[in-house]
Design a protein around this motif. Structure first.
Motif, PDB file in Angstrom:
ATOM      1  N   THR A 138       0.910  -1.163  -0.230  1.00 14.37           N
ATOM      2  CA  THR A 138       0.002   0.173  -0.408  1.00 14.37           C
ATOM      3  C   THR A 138       0.131   1.037  -0.070  1.00 14.37           C
ATOM      4  O   THR A 138       0.234   2.376   0.266  1.00 14.37           O
ATOM      5  N   ASN A 139       2.621   1.611  -0.045  1.00 16.72           N
ATOM      6  CA  ASN A 139       3.004   2.235  -0.125  1.00 16.72           C
ATOM      7  C   ASN A 139       2.549   2.707   1.064  1.00 16.72           C
ATOM      8  O   ASN A 139       2.965   4.008   0.833  1.00 16.72           O
ATOM      9  N   THR A 140       2.249   2.851   1.933  1.00 18.72           N
ATOM     10  CA  THR A 140       2.485   3.135   3.552  1.00 18.72           C
ATOM     11  C   THR A 140       3.472   2.654   4.909  1.00 18.72           C
ATOM     12  O   THR A 140       3.735   2.025   5.012  1.00 18.72           O
ATOM     13  N   TYR A 141       2.955   3.495   5.408  1.00 24.16           N
ATOM     14  CA  TYR A 141       3.794   2.969   6.831  1.00 24.16           C
ATOM     15  C   TYR A 141       3.401   4.282   8.085  1.00 24.16           C
ATOM     16  O   TYR A 141       2.277   4.922   8.172  1.00 24.16           O
ATOM     17  N   THR A 142       3.875   3.248   9.175  1.00 21.41           N
ATOM     18  CA  THR A 142       3.311   3.780  10.466  1.00 21.41           C
ATOM     19  C   THR A 142       4.145   3.943  11.616  1.00 21.41           C
ATOM     20  O   THR A 142       5.213   2.771  11.647  1.00 21.41           O
ATOM     21  N   ILE A 143       4.164   4.554  12.402  1.00 19.75           N
ATOM     22  CA  ILE A 143       5.767   4.887  13.636  1.00 19.75           C
ATOM     23  C   ILE A 143       4.790   5.045  14.620  1.00 19.75           C
ATOM     24  O   ILE A 143       3.681   5.610  14.976  1.00 19.75           O
ATOM     25  N   THR A 144       5.231   3.929  15.525  1.00 19.59           N
ATOM     26  CA  THR A 144       4.388   3.785  17.197  1.00 19.59           C
ATOM     27  C   THR A 144       5.525   4.171  18.203  1.00 19.59           C
ATOM     28  O   THR A 144       6.851   3.421  18.517  1.00 19.59           O
ATOM     29  N   PRO A 145       5.693   5.389  18.804  1.00 20.52           N
ATOM     30  CA  PRO A 145       6.413   5.311  20.145  1.00 20.52           C
ATOM     31  C   PRO A 145       6.154   4.570  21.054  1.00 20.52           C
ATOM     32  O   PRO A 145       5.741   3.452  21.686  1.00 20.52           O
ATOM     33  N   LEU A 146       7.697   4.140  21.779  1.00 19.16           N
ATOM     34  CA  LEU A 146       7.075   2.821  22.043  1.00 19.16           C
ATOM     35  C   LEU A 146       8.153   3.270  23.628  1.00 19.16           C
ATOM     36  O   LEU A 146       9.248   4.259  23.598  1.00 19.16           O
ATOM     37  N   ASN A 147       7.338   3.582  24.987  1.00 17.67           N
ATOM     38  CA  ASN A 147       8.125   4.020  26.473  1.00 17.67           C
ATOM     39  C   ASN A 147       7.294   2.196  26.516  1.00 17.67           C
ATOM     40  O   ASN A 147       6.745   1.756  27.444  1.00 17.67           O
ATOM     41  N   PHE A 148       8.786   1.769  27.066  1.00 17.66           N
ATOM     42  CA  PHE A 148       9.192   0.192  27.479  1.00 17.66           C
ATOM     43  C   PHE A 148       9.371   0.743  29.240  1.00 17.66           C
ATOM     44  O   PHE A 148       9.947   1.538  29.223  1.00 17.66           O
ATOM     45  N   ALA A 149       8.325  -0.525  30.313  1.00 17.55           N
ATOM     46  CA  ALA A 149       8.293  -0.732  31.306  1.00 17.55           C
ATOM     47  C   ALA A 149       9.277  -1.470  31.791  1.00 17.55           C
ATOM     48  O   ALA A 149      10.213  -1.722  31.317  1.00 17.55           O
ATOM     49  N   GLU A 150       9.449  -1.543  33.308  1.00 22.94           N
ATOM     50  CA  GLU A 150      10.254  -2.289  33.763  1.00 22.94           C
ATOM     51  C   GLU A 150      10.263  -4.082  33.392  1.00 22.94           C
ATOM     52  O   GLU A 150      10.845  -3.975  33.715  1.00 22.94           O
ATOM     53  N   TYR A 151       8.814  -3.893  33.590  1.00 26.03           N
ATOM     54  CA  TYR A 151       8.257  -5.698  33.245  1.00 26.03           C
ATOM     55  C   TYR A 151       7.712  -5.738  32.034  1.00 26.03           C
ATOM     56  O   TYR A 151       7.093  -5.108  31.494  1.00 26.03           O
ATOM     57  N   PHE A 152       7.900  -6.899  31.419  1.00 27.00           N
ATOM     58  CA  PHE A 152       6.865  -7.220  30.981  1.00 27.00           C
ATOM     59  C   PHE A 152       6.069  -9.266  31.460  1.00 27.00           C
ATOM     60  O   PHE A 152       7.113  -9.554  32.334  1.00 27.00           O
ATOM     61  N   TYR A 153       5.320  -9.825  31.325  1.00 24.62           N
ATOM     62  CA  TYR A 153       5.150 -10.883  31.428  1.00 24.62           C
ATOM     63  C   TYR A 153       4.329 -11.687  30.838  1.00 24.62           C
ATOM     64  O   TYR A 153       3.701 -11.526  29.523  1.00 24.62           O
ATOM     65  N   GLU A 154       4.945 -12.927  31.156  1.00 23.01           N
ATOM     66  CA  GLU A 154       4.501 -13.989  30.574  1.00 23.01           C
ATOM     67  C   GLU A 154       3.339 -14.924  31.188  1.00 23.01           C
ATOM     68  O   GLU A 154       3.724 -14.600  31.723  1.00 23.01           O
ATOM     69  N   ILE A 155       2.750 -15.217  30.263  1.00 26.34           N
ATOM     70  CA  ILE A 155       1.440 -16.201  30.642  1.00 26.34           C
ATOM     71  C   ILE A 155       0.954 -17.027  30.232  1.00 26.34           C
ATOM     72  O   ILE A 155       0.770 -17.035  28.568  1.00 26.34           O
ATOM     73  N   GLY A 156       0.248 -17.972  30.853  1.00 26.45           N
ATOM     74  CA  GLY A 156       0.111 -19.468  30.030  1.00 26.45           C
ATOM     75  C   GLY A 156      -0.094 -20.122  30.589  1.00 26.45           C
ATOM     76  O   GLY A 156      -0.885 -20.342  31.610  1.00 26.45           O
ATOM     77  N   ASN A 157      -0.044 -21.467  29.871  1.00 24.64           N
ATOM     78  CA  ASN A 157      -1.310 -22.649  30.267  1.00 24.64           C
ATOM     79  C   ASN A 157      -0.518 -22.929  31.725  1.00 24.64           C
ATOM     80  O   ASN A 157      -1.448 -23.947  32.763  1.00 24.64           O
ATOM     81  N   GLU A 158       0.766 -23.390  31.973  1.00 26.88           N
ATOM     82  CA  GLU A 158       1.593 -23.873  33.393  1.00 26.88           C
ATOM     83  C   GLU A 158       1.342 -23.137  34.512  1.00 26.88           C
ATOM     84  O   GLU A 158       1.092 -23.554  35.259  1.00 26.88           O
TER      85      GLU A 158
END
Length: 229
Positions: free
Chosen positions: A26-46
């Motif tokens: 489509t000849n388009t682009y997006t720019i997303t600002p990224l502000n990362f916190a100290e933690y991310f989280y895994e969550i799942g079946n376990e």
């Protein structure tokens, strides 16, 4: 945005990192600002999809790491208490792959076991390393003959009983010094905060036989419980 002739980009400078995504069809682009916190989280079946596991990323660059037992499919999300802006699977295999923001399936089951989890939320990738061996090594065994630990799934820790002296020991992964855990802040008795970043040799007050229960999760939360036998 529609791509311009010089393919130049403008950002507002309010974020430290930005994600650029270009759609060539489509000849388009997006720019997303990224502000990362100290933690991310895994969550799942376990954990019955109800227990988030923290991954630590103190550098603010979107790179996170943690150590957890996995058993089944899983996902990543930036908030412990909700699913807003979670990351989902695009492609790869059961040990690594690419991510997208919502709209995708769970990550495939890597097989029941204990893993090092590496998430790059900026690059939108992840990888797993299965850990079969965590051991104790120290002056008591000449810093060479590791005492292998056993993972206790019910307790969520690595366990071993060993006779140690007062001259120091550490825990390490795969009988190698690439990753090892010792006391944070140069404190050999800081059992409640073990670090893999130049940790201090751990010490006990008296030589003897001890039971070690090593709880690995993420930087700042690793700990060991040591019980005299």
């Amino acid at each position: 945005y529609i791509l311009g002739g010089d393919h130049s980009f403008c950002v507002d400078g309010k974020a430290k990192f930005y994600r650029f995504q270009v759609n060539m069809s489509t000849n388009t682009y997006t720019i997303t600002p990224l502000n990362f916190a100290e933690y991310f989280y895994e969550i799942g079946n376990e954990g019955g999809w109800s227990t988030p596991h923290a991954l630590y990323g103190g550098a603010g660059d979107g790179k996170y790491q943690g150590y957890y037992y996995l058993d089944g499919e899983f996902k990543f999300k930036p908030n412990a208490d909700n699913w807003d802006d979670d990351l989902e699977y695009v492609s790869g295999d059961n040990m690594s792959g690419t991510l997208q923001s919502t709209g995708g399936p769970n990550w495939p089951d890597p097989g029941a076991g204990f893993y090092q989890i590496n998430l790059d939320a900026a690059g939108m990738t992840y990888s797993l390393t299965k850990i079969d061996v965590i051991s104790i090594i120290g002056d008591f065994n000449g810093w060479s003959d590791d005492v292998d630990m056993t993972y206790n799934k019910e307790e969520g820790c690595w366990e071993a009983t060993a006779e140690v002296n007062t001259n120091g020991f550490k825990f390490r992964m795969k009988h190698d010094w690439a990753i090892s855990w010792g006391g944070a802040n140069g404190d050999g008795k800081l059992y409640g905060n073990l670090t893999q970043n130049n940790g201090q040799n751990l010490i006990v007050d008296a030589a003897g036989t001890y039971k070690f229960q090593l709880y690995l999760s993420c930087e700042g939360a690793n700990k060991v419980v040591i019980s005299k036998q």
